[in-house]
Design an enzyme around this catalytic site. Sequence first.
Site, mmCIF file in Angstrom:
data_model
loop_
_atom_site.group_PDB
_atom_site.id
_atom_site.type_symbol
_atom_site.label_atom_id
_atom_site.label_comp_id
_atom_site.label_asym_id
_atom_site.label_seq_id
_atom_site.Cartn_x
_atom_site.Cartn_y
_atom_site.Cartn_z
ATOM 1 N N HIS A 81 -55.623 -9.861 72.140
ATOM 2 C CA HIS A 81 -55.908 -8.856 72.663
ATOM 3 C C HIS A 81 -55.420 -8.590 73.975
ATOM 4 O O HIS A 81 -54.518 -7.574 74.201
ATOM 5 C CB HIS A 81 -57.385 -8.420 72.646
ATOM 6 C CG HIS A 81 -57.835 -7.007 73.117
ATOM 7 N ND1 HIS A 81 -58.199 -6.102 72.159
ATOM 8 C CD2 HIS A 81 -57.889 -6.484 74.337
ATOM 9 C CE1 HIS A 81 -58.563 -4.882 72.832
ATOM 10 N NE2 HIS A 81 -58.259 -5.195 74.215
ATOM 11 N N GLU A 82 -55.633 -9.475 74.967
ATOM 12 C CA GLU A 82 -55.085 -9.378 76.262
ATOM 13 C C GLU A 82 -53.533 -9.751 76.499
ATOM 14 O O GLU A 82 -52.995 -8.985 77.260
ATOM 15 C CB GLU A 82 -55.896 -10.421 77.407
ATOM 16 C CG GLU A 82 -57.362 -9.978 77.538
ATOM 17 C CD GLU A 82 -57.843 -8.576 77.804
ATOM 18 O OE1 GLU A 82 -56.886 -8.029 78.540
ATOM 19 O OE2 GLU A 82 -58.771 -8.041 77.477
ATOM 20 N N HIS A 101 -51.812 -6.276 75.779
ATOM 21 C CA HIS A 101 -51.815 -5.341 77.090
ATOM 22 C C HIS A 101 -50.886 -6.088 78.002
ATOM 23 O O HIS A 101 -49.755 -5.370 78.354
ATOM 24 C CB HIS A 101 -53.116 -5.694 77.777
ATOM 25 C CG HIS A 101 -54.258 -4.774 77.095
ATOM 26 N ND1 HIS A 101 -54.174 -3.508 76.544
ATOM 27 C CD2 HIS A 101 -55.332 -5.132 76.989
ATOM 28 C CE1 HIS A 101 -55.273 -3.135 76.176
ATOM 29 N NE2 HIS A 101 -56.170 -3.984 76.165
ATOM 30 N N ASP A 136 -60.842 0.507 75.667
ATOM 31 C CA ASP A 136 -59.363 1.019 75.731
ATOM 32 C C ASP A 136 -59.293 2.547 74.837
ATOM 33 O O ASP A 136 -58.690 3.272 75.376
ATOM 34 C CB ASP A 136 -58.534 -0.103 75.044
ATOM 35 C CG ASP A 136 -58.437 -1.593 75.662
ATOM 36 O OD1 ASP A 136 -58.722 -1.397 77.007
ATOM 37 O OD2 ASP A 136 -58.392 -2.446 74.847
#
Length: 255
Positions: free
Chosen positions: A83-84, A87, A159
Amino acid sequence: KVHTRKLKIAENVDFKSIASQTPGFSGADLANLCNEAALLAARFNKDSIEITDFEKSVERVLMGPEKKSRIMSVKEKEITAFHESGHALLSLILPGVNPLKKVSIIPRGLAGGYTFTPPLEDRHYWTKNELTAEITMMLGGRAAEEIILHEVTTGAQSDLEQATSMARRMVTQFGMSEKLGNVTLGKNEGPVFLGLDIMEKKNYSDNTARIIDEEVRYIVDEAYHKAKDLLKTNEDKLKILSAALMEKEVLDGET
């Protein structure tokens, strides 16, 4: 300089670098930041406050303390890493977004991990393309989950809220919708119940409300498709980055 004049500061401290990570901070926020840095340095018996103490304190003030005691399963840690990484990778690829300072999968505050992309300076004007790029980056975590896991998780809740809110402001406040044109829609009536809420007066028709919803959905959907396409093209890099995060847990932008 004002808030550190009574503190012993190491030679490697660059106030300009710290200032670039703290846009919008009030004097009280900066005082809190310097106190946190001093406490951190004291905790590790340092003779002076170093740049790392300030950087950790910025995140502590913004996001809350690290929660190293929070036990994450290997699967949860892996999901957070993907997930990170979504980004972080988009922050490096997309033009016009704030530069990547740090990415971490250590829980902090309410977040399971975080990608820190502070602006280099205080900003008051954003272009439509820049806002769209920011929304695309916000959706990078959800897009990475779908690409790698072929599934989505609850990790993108914040988000999605931010992306939807930004898209709605683009349409109703900034006149950035081609269908609705250069108008503002909805009027804030000021604080209600001692400032705990803001009531928005609806000054448009039900048909316009439907178009607003369609335009918001269009902006978010287009940004999500772009996020997915970019991450799919760079899937090898996404996997390298997430593997490095699994091993190191924290990476700075340069790394």
